[in-house]
Scaffold this motif. Structure first.
Motif, PDB file in Angstrom:
ATOM      1  N   TRP A 150     157.368   6.127  71.158  1.00  0.00           N
ATOM      2  CA  TRP A 150     157.477   7.200  70.170  1.00  0.00           C
ATOM      3  C   TRP A 150     156.151   7.929  70.017  1.00  0.00           C
ATOM      4  O   TRP A 150     156.104   9.165  69.991  1.00  0.00           O
ATOM      5  N   TYR A 151     155.061   7.164  69.935  1.00  0.00           N
ATOM      6  CA  TYR A 151     153.736   7.777  69.774  1.00  0.00           C
ATOM      7  C   TYR A 151     153.406   8.689  70.942  1.00  0.00           C
ATOM      8  O   TYR A 151     152.937   9.817  70.761  1.00  0.00           O
ATOM      9  N   MET A 152     153.664   8.211  72.151  1.00  0.00           N
ATOM     10  CA  MET A 152     153.309   8.983  73.340  1.00  0.00           C
ATOM     11  C   MET A 152     154.120  10.278  73.427  1.00  0.00           C
ATOM     12  O   MET A 152     153.580  11.338  73.750  1.00  0.00           O
ATOM     13  N   ARG A 153     155.412  10.204  73.153  1.00  0.00           N
ATOM     14  CA  ARG A 153     156.272  11.382  73.329  1.00  0.00           C
ATOM     15  C   ARG A 153     156.146  12.371  72.173  1.00  0.00           C
ATOM     16  O   ARG A 153     156.137  13.589  72.382  1.00  0.00           O
ATOM     17  N   ARG A 154     156.077  11.858  70.945  1.00  0.00           N
ATOM     18  CA  ARG A 154     156.124  12.744  69.764  1.00  0.00           C
ATOM     19  C   ARG A 154     154.747  13.188  69.279  1.00  0.00           C
ATOM     20  O   ARG A 154     154.644  14.251  68.629  1.00  0.00           O
ATOM     21  N   PHE A 155     153.738  12.374  69.550  1.00  0.00           N
ATOM     22  CA  PHE A 155     152.415  12.683  69.000  1.00  0.00           C
ATOM     23  C   PHE A 155     151.402  13.009  70.089  1.00  0.00           C
ATOM     24  O   PHE A 155     150.737  14.041  70.041  1.00  0.00           O
ATOM     25  N   TYR A 156     151.328  12.139  71.103  1.00  0.00           N
ATOM     26  CA  TYR A 156     150.278  12.312  72.096  1.00  0.00           C
ATOM     27  C   TYR A 156     150.478  13.571  72.934  1.00  0.00           C
ATOM     28  O   TYR A 156     149.527  14.309  73.198  1.00  0.00           O
ATOM     29  N   LYS A 157     151.723  13.830  73.373  1.00  0.00           N
ATOM     30  CA  LYS A 157     151.962  14.995  74.230  1.00  0.00           C
ATOM     31  C   LYS A 157     151.585  16.308  73.535  1.00  0.00           C
ATOM     32  O   LYS A 157     150.876  17.140  74.113  1.00  0.00           O
ATOM     33  N   PRO A 158     152.025  16.562  72.277  1.00  0.00           N
ATOM     34  CA  PRO A 158     151.577  17.785  71.605  1.00  0.00           C
ATOM     35  C   PRO A 158     150.060  17.835  71.418  1.00  0.00           C
ATOM     36  O   PRO A 158     149.441  18.886  71.592  1.00  0.00           O
ATOM     37  N   LEU A 159     149.454  16.698  71.055  1.00  0.00           N
ATOM     38  CA  LEU A 159     148.006  16.642  70.882  1.00  0.00           C
ATOM     39  C   LEU A 159     147.293  16.963  72.195  1.00  0.00           C
ATOM     40  O   LEU A 159     146.273  17.659  72.208  1.00  0.00           O
ATOM     41  N   GLN A 160     147.867  16.464  73.291  1.00  0.00           N
ATOM     42  CA  GLN A 160     147.282  16.709  74.610  1.00  0.00           C
ATOM     43  C   GLN A 160     147.228  18.210  74.885  1.00  0.00           C
ATOM     44  O   GLN A 160     146.195  18.749  75.328  1.00  0.00           O
ATOM     45  N   GLY A 161     148.321  18.919  74.630  1.00  0.00           N
ATOM     46  CA  GLY A 161     148.364  20.363  74.880  1.00  0.00           C
ATOM     47  C   GLY A 161     147.402  21.127  73.989  1.00  0.00           C
ATOM     48  O   GLY A 161     146.697  22.042  74.444  1.00  0.00           O
ATOM     49  N   ILE A 162     147.354  20.752  72.700  1.00  0.00           N
ATOM     50  CA  ILE A 162     146.454  21.432  71.763  1.00  0.00           C
ATOM     51  C   ILE A 162     144.997  21.210  72.154  1.00  0.00           C
ATOM     52  O   ILE A 162     144.170  22.137  72.128  1.00  0.00           O
ATOM     53  N   SER A 163     144.672  19.965  72.541  1.00  0.00           N
ATOM     54  CA  SER A 163     143.296  19.628  72.901  1.00  0.00           C
ATOM     55  C   SER A 163     142.807  20.427  74.102  1.00  0.00           C
ATOM     56  O   SER A 163     141.697  20.957  74.103  1.00  0.00           O
ATOM     57  N   VAL A 164     143.665  20.517  75.126  1.00  0.00           N
ATOM     58  CA  VAL A 164     143.277  21.254  76.332  1.00  0.00           C
ATOM     59  C   VAL A 164     143.102  22.734  76.013  1.00  0.00           C
ATOM     60  O   VAL A 164     142.184  23.393  76.510  1.00  0.00           O
TER      61      VAL A 164
END
Length: 393
Positions: A150-164
């Motif tokens: 859940w963390y990887m799909r719902r939180f990490y992926k959006p954070l990854q895009g925003i960070s880049v």
């Protein structure tokens, strides 16, 4: 690909059993790789050959390799390791200390599983035999996809895009203040790619038509306890155990009085192995008068273990232990074919569930999720004894 994992307490002889199994598989014409993921490698000593990180041919159809965790780490986690090292150095740690701390606990174990998945995907071998770390503790990490999904799909992926996206804007301000850069795309991609590998690997390891664990044990109290605990944890994550190997049993022909008490205690523990792991099949291997080192010695062990059998067969297909969670309750299901419920008595002591069936007694070491609970009822259904657990009554 057929995957066989050999595990057991350290020093029980699982490396020798893994090597001998590899010899038999190769003899039958299977392209076989024996891979050691145990940090204390002894596979090269068992074959009496030099082995490295990459597969090396031992004989026709047989290869051996010893996992180099640092090389695997660099290939799978190198960008993240270098970034963590940079952050730690910016906070004042010396270079060597920063590099050591950048290797997170448990990473060497899980990279052994990632290496196994790579061999599975490449399909170069018919049989992969894993000489794993003691008691297969790395398999507990199979809970990562369930816990982190859940963390990887719902939180990490959006954070990854925003960070880049924000990195080019924030970096000029951030770096002079913090002393290190923000993570780039390579660093941000690595954890999610790594998670996907482990999630895919879980499907391979929990497919009991392809993957089996074989527990190697000795007729000694502490070793048997550890083996029972390993079996419980493997079952908790739906990884199938199809065979138990009871190793180093003193032969009957040994008549020296010095070994008499040892032989008597082994007789008792041999019975316990058969009873506590029932209905799993048990193979017994004698204590040899020589060290299991070199191909000649392994050939003798191979004959004792398998004779004319095919080691790639699934020795036992039924799941002997299942742990089921429904809402906030757990139930433990034991495969006990042909046993009437009124012949069964249960008693829990500490983290052990004592099961008495007539004159037979089985001590089951419970996983931590159940160890703090108490049996709250039991029923027999389709050859499974289903025990419900609840908080202290």
């Amino acid at each position: 690909m057929r995957v066989i994992l050999m595990t057991g307490k350290g020093g029980v002889g699982k490396t020798s059993v893994a090597a001998a199994t590899g010899l038999r598989c190769a003899e039958l014409g299977y392209r076989t790789l024996v891979l050691s993921t145990d940090p204390a490698h002894s596979l090269a000593d068992s074959f009496d050959l030099e082995l490295g990180h990459d597969p090396k041919q031992v004989r026709t159809n047989l290869w051996g390799a010893e996992l180099d965790a640092l090389m695997e780490l660099e290939g799978n986690w190198g960008a993240v390791k270098r970034y963590i090292t940079q952050v730690l150095q910016a906070r004042g740690l010396e270079g060597v200390q920063a590099e050591e701390l950048a290797i997170l606990p448990g990473m060497d174990e899980i990279f052994g599983l990632v290496r196994m998945k790579r061999h599975y995907d490449e399909g170069e071998f018919d049989v992969l035999i894993i000489d794993s770390a003691p008691t297969g503790t790395a398999l507990r990490l199979l809970s990562l996809p369930e816990v982190g999904g859940w963390y990887m799909r719902r939180f990490y992926k959006p954070l990854q895009g925003i960070s880049v996206a924000l990195r080019p804007l924030v970096e000029p301000i951030f770096r002079p203040i913090a002393g290190f850069s923000l993570p780039d795309r390579e660093v941000m991609d690595a954890p999610y790619e790594f998670y996907q590998q482990i999630e895919a690997l879980e499907k391979v390891l929990t497919d009991n038509t392809q993957t089996s664990v074989r527990l190697v044990t000795n007729p000694e109290k502490m070793v048997i306890k550890e083996s029972l605990r390993a079996h419980a944890y493997l079952s908790l994550y739906n990884v199938s155990t199809d065979l138990v190997v009871a190793n180093r049993i003193i032969p009957d022909r040994v008549s020296d009085p010095f070994f008499q008490r040892w032989k008597e205690s082994q007789q008792q523990y041999r019975r316990e192995i058969h009873e506590n792991f029932r209905p799993l099949p048990v193979k017994e291997v004698p204590l040899y008068s020589e060290e299991m080192c070199g191909l000649d010695a392994l050939e003798r062990l191979k004959e004792t273990l398998y004779n004319d059998e095919d080691p790639t067969q699934v020795y036992y297909k039924e799941t002997t232990i299942r742990v089921i969670q429904e809402k906030n309750q757990y139930s433990l299901e034991l495969y006990l074919p042909g046993i009437p419920k009124d012949h069964i008595q249960l008693n829990k002591t500490g983290d052990e569930l004592n099961i008495t069936i007539g004159n037979h007694r089985r001590n089951l070491v419970l996983p931590q999720a159940l160890a703090a609970l108490q049996p709250a009822g039991a029923k027999m259904e389709a050859d499974y004894l289903k025990i419900r657990f609840a908080e202290g009554l």
